[in-house]
Design a protein around this motif. Structure first.
Motif, PDB file in Angstrom:
ATOM      1  N   ARG A  33      21.223  11.863  34.075  1.00  0.00           N
ATOM      2  CA  ARG A  33      21.055  10.404  34.036  1.00  0.00           C
ATOM      3  C   ARG A  33      22.343   9.722  34.491  1.00  0.00           C
ATOM      4  O   ARG A  33      22.339   8.865  35.375  1.00  0.00           O
ATOM      5  CB  ARG A  33      20.710   9.964  32.607  1.00  0.00           C
ATOM      6  CG  ARG A  33      20.693   8.456  32.413  1.00  0.00           C
ATOM      7  CD  ARG A  33      20.765   8.060  30.944  1.00  0.00           C
ATOM      8  NE  ARG A  33      22.032   8.449  30.364  1.00  0.00           N
ATOM      9  CZ  ARG A  33      22.195   8.866  29.106  1.00  0.00           C
ATOM     10  NH1 ARG A  33      21.186   8.932  28.280  1.00  0.00           N
ATOM     11  NH2 ARG A  33      23.382   9.214  28.668  1.00  0.00           N
ATOM     12  N   LEU A  52      17.527  11.233  39.059  1.00  0.00           N
ATOM     13  CA  LEU A  52      16.748  10.653  37.959  1.00  0.00           C
ATOM     14  C   LEU A  52      15.480  11.466  37.735  1.00  0.00           C
ATOM     15  O   LEU A  52      15.137  11.789  36.590  1.00  0.00           O
ATOM     16  CB  LEU A  52      16.398   9.193  38.245  1.00  0.00           C
ATOM     17  CG  LEU A  52      15.402   8.543  37.279  1.00  0.00           C
ATOM     18  CD1 LEU A  52      15.886   8.607  35.838  1.00  0.00           C
ATOM     19  CD2 LEU A  52      15.125   7.106  37.698  1.00  0.00           C
ATOM     20  N   LEU A  60      14.541  13.841  29.804  1.00  0.00           N
ATOM     21  CA  LEU A  60      15.109  12.519  29.574  1.00  0.00           C
ATOM     22  C   LEU A  60      14.042  11.611  28.954  1.00  0.00           C
ATOM     23  O   LEU A  60      12.897  11.598  29.414  1.00  0.00           O
ATOM     24  CB  LEU A  60      15.599  11.924  30.904  1.00  0.00           C
ATOM     25  CG  LEU A  60      16.431  10.656  30.811  1.00  0.00           C
ATOM     26  CD1 LEU A  60      17.790  10.953  30.170  1.00  0.00           C
ATOM     27  CD2 LEU A  60      16.650  10.072  32.199  1.00  0.00           C
ATOM     28  N   SER A  64      15.640   6.099  28.311  1.00  0.00           N
ATOM     29  CA  SER A  64      16.773   6.451  29.173  1.00  0.00           C
ATOM     30  C   SER A  64      16.377   6.415  30.646  1.00  0.00           C
ATOM     31  O   SER A  64      17.181   6.026  31.492  1.00  0.00           O
ATOM     32  CB  SER A  64      17.313   7.845  28.825  1.00  0.00           C
ATOM     33  OG  SER A  64      18.088   7.789  27.662  1.00  0.00           O
ATOM     34  N   THR A  68      18.136   4.064  33.423  1.00  0.00           N
ATOM     35  CA  THR A  68      18.693   4.611  34.664  1.00  0.00           C
ATOM     36  C   THR A  68      18.106   3.909  35.883  1.00  0.00           C
ATOM     37  O   THR A  68      18.839   3.553  36.811  1.00  0.00           O
ATOM     38  CB  THR A  68      18.454   6.133  34.745  1.00  0.00           C
ATOM     39  OG1 THR A  68      18.932   6.729  33.534  1.00  0.00           O
ATOM     40  CG2 THR A  68      19.167   6.748  35.930  1.00  0.00           C
TER      41      THR A  68
END
Length: 195
Positions: A33, A52, A60, A64, A68
């Motif tokens: 991230r 990502l 993730l 989050s 991002t």
């Protein structure tokens, strides 16, 4: 280490740090991230998007991921879309630390658009919703926003509110030298020379 370099605005060092960590195989969703964010601020948007996607495949969280995406969009100058992602991150409420970061970035979007009133609103919401351990950076930004609003509008109650928040920062042991300096200046502007 890479996240610290990003905070200091040293994207090149951040990228070096993340690339070294990748070489050691010490990468997880959070590292990916933050590496994606560093890539975005370096202008490597496609690579940031790929990182990502990798971070999301490594587990993730949704919040989050939204954060991002918001940072990548902010780096591209797509502020309205970035703000939506930051607010999505806050709504997820899956990590108070990420919510705190999202509040700070939403504040940054509003400041970028010269909307101090909305900046103040989002920071106030952060103070009201986040646990105390996530509030110092929010309070610091709120103090500055109140000072800027007092200057812009001529309304001294913003200065009084900034003083109240500085008093809280000091009472909680979060203050640095500049906080005491700012408090002194605000008291002078309010005519409280005894303080």
């Amino acid at each position: 280490e890479g996240a610290s370099y990003i905070e200091l605005g040293n994207v090149g060092e951040a990228l070096d740090s993340y690339e070294k960590a990748m070489g050691y195989g010490a990468f997880n969703g959070n590292n990916s991230r933050d590496y994606a964010i560093a890539l975005a601020y370096d202008g490597q948007y496609d690579k940031a998007e790929k990182m990502l996607n990798e971070a999301e495949s490594l587990g993730l969280s949704e919040g989050s991921g939204a954060y991002t995406r918001g940072e990548i969009l902010f780096a591209k100058g797509e502020y309205d879309a970035a703000l939506k992602e930051f607010m999505d991150c806050i709504q997820q409420q899956d990590d108070p630390y990420m919510s705190m970061r999202a509040y700070l970035m939403a504040n940054k979007v509003h400041r970028q658009e010269n909307d101090l009133s909305e900046s103040r609103n989002v920071l106030m919401e952060g103070i009201n919703k986040l646990p105390i351990r996530e509030q110092p950076a929010i309070m610091e930004e709120l103090v500055q926003t109140d000072i800027d609003l007092a200057e812009k509008t001529g309304q001294s109650w913003y200065q009084r509110e900034a003083i109240d928040y500085l008093d809280k920062i000091i009472a909680n042991g979060w203050a640095g030298y500049t906080d005491y300096d700012t408090l002194t200046v605000l008291h002078q502007k309010q005519g409280n020379l005894k303080k």
